[in-house]
Design an enzyme around this catalytic site. Structure first.
Site, PDB file in Angstrom:
ATOM      1  N   LEU A 113       0.803  -1.223   0.000  1.00 19.31           N
ATOM      2  CA  LEU A 113       0.000   0.000   0.000  1.00 19.31           C
ATOM      3  C   LEU A 113       0.838   1.276   0.000  1.00 19.31           C
ATOM      4  O   LEU A 113       0.332   2.344   0.320  1.00 19.31           O
ATOM      5  CB  LEU A 113      -0.966   0.012   1.192  1.00 19.31           C
ATOM      6  CG  LEU A 113      -2.101  -0.998   1.112  1.00 19.31           C
ATOM      7  CD1 LEU A 113      -2.935  -0.961   2.387  1.00 19.31           C
ATOM      8  CD2 LEU A 113      -2.991  -0.741  -0.095  1.00 19.31           C
ATOM      9  N   CYS A 131       3.120  -1.215   8.758  1.00 21.60           N
ATOM     10  CA  CYS A 131       1.697  -0.948   8.517  1.00 21.60           C
ATOM     11  C   CYS A 131       0.880  -2.239   8.392  1.00 21.60           C
ATOM     12  O   CYS A 131      -0.190  -2.358   8.980  1.00 21.60           O
ATOM     13  CB  CYS A 131       1.526  -0.103   7.266  1.00 21.60           C
ATOM     14  SG  CYS A 131       2.372   1.482   7.365  1.00 21.60           S
ATOM     15  N   HIS A 132       1.388  -3.189   7.600  1.00 23.84           N
ATOM     16  CA  HIS A 132       0.619  -4.412   7.366  1.00 23.84           C
ATOM     17  C   HIS A 132       1.451  -5.677   7.493  1.00 23.84           C
ATOM     18  O   HIS A 132       0.991  -6.761   7.171  1.00 23.84           O
ATOM     19  CB  HIS A 132      -0.062  -4.351   6.002  1.00 23.84           C
ATOM     20  CG  HIS A 132      -1.002  -3.201   5.891  1.00 23.84           C
ATOM     21  ND1 HIS A 132      -0.649  -2.034   5.276  1.00 23.84           N
ATOM     22  CD2 HIS A 132      -2.251  -3.029   6.369  1.00 23.84           C
ATOM     23  CE1 HIS A 132      -1.661  -1.182   5.361  1.00 23.84           C
ATOM     24  NE2 HIS A 132      -2.637  -1.755   6.015  1.00 23.84           N
ATOM     25  N   GLY A 133       2.718  -5.547   7.889  1.00 28.29           N
ATOM     26  CA  GLY A 133       3.525  -6.708   8.208  1.00 28.29           C
ATOM     27  C   GLY A 133       4.285  -7.355   7.074  1.00 28.29           C
ATOM     28  O   GLY A 133       4.693  -8.510   7.194  1.00 28.29           O
TER      29      GLY A 133
END
Length: 167
Positions: A113, A131-133
């Protein structure tokens, strides 16, 4: 053979004058779409590699994006080259990602992202996107998490042993 008439000459001359007039009107419209001088100046970034210690990651800006320049240790290079391609989501050899084994230059934007990953983090001591790993290895290849692709490679070339030009 038919003799050209005065009317034929006038048609050709009018068409040629019309083409020149259209070109004179259209050219400024096309030319204004070119980037200005300040943008072109930022198109290339030179990095002095002599100040980057082995194992260190330096972040520079190129076209408004973060670019990571990593001076890899022999241990990091060996670890990146030992990974079987079958384990990689976006298969790429270490050799295809680094022009010189000890220097890795990648765009520092997560392919999930668009976050900026943190260096020397994660299971593979590469990069970790908090943020999302997403987890990247020392060759900036995706190893875990939702990111679909490896960190992108910018166009770059080595100007000397101690200087690289990005862009």
């Amino acid at each position: 053979m038919v003799e050209p008439t005065r009317r034929d000459f006038l048609f050709i001359a009018t068409g040629a004058a019309g083409a020149v007039a259209v070109g004179a009107i259209v050219w400024p419209l096309i030319d204004q779409m070119n980037p200005d001088a300040s943008t072109l100046a930022a198109a290339n970034t030179e990095v002095d590699l002599s100040n980057i210690a082995e194992g260190q990651i330096v972040t520079v800006k190129w076209r408004g994006k973060p670019v990571f320049v990593r001076h890899r240790t022999q241990k990091e290079i060996d670890a990146a080259r030992a990974v079987p391609m079958s384990e990689l989501r976006d298969p790429a050899t270490d050799e295809s990602r680094a022009q010189k084994p000890e220097w890795l230059v990648v765009i520092g934007i997560c392919t999930h992202l668009g976050c900026v990953p943190l260096g020397h983090q994660g299971q593979y001591d590469g990069w970790f996107c908090p943020c999302h790993g997403s987890v990247y290895d020392t060759a900036a290849r995706i190893r875990q998490g939702p990111a679909p692709y490896n960190l992108a490679l910018p166009p770059y070339k080595f100007l000397s042993d101690s200087k690289v030009s990005i862009g």
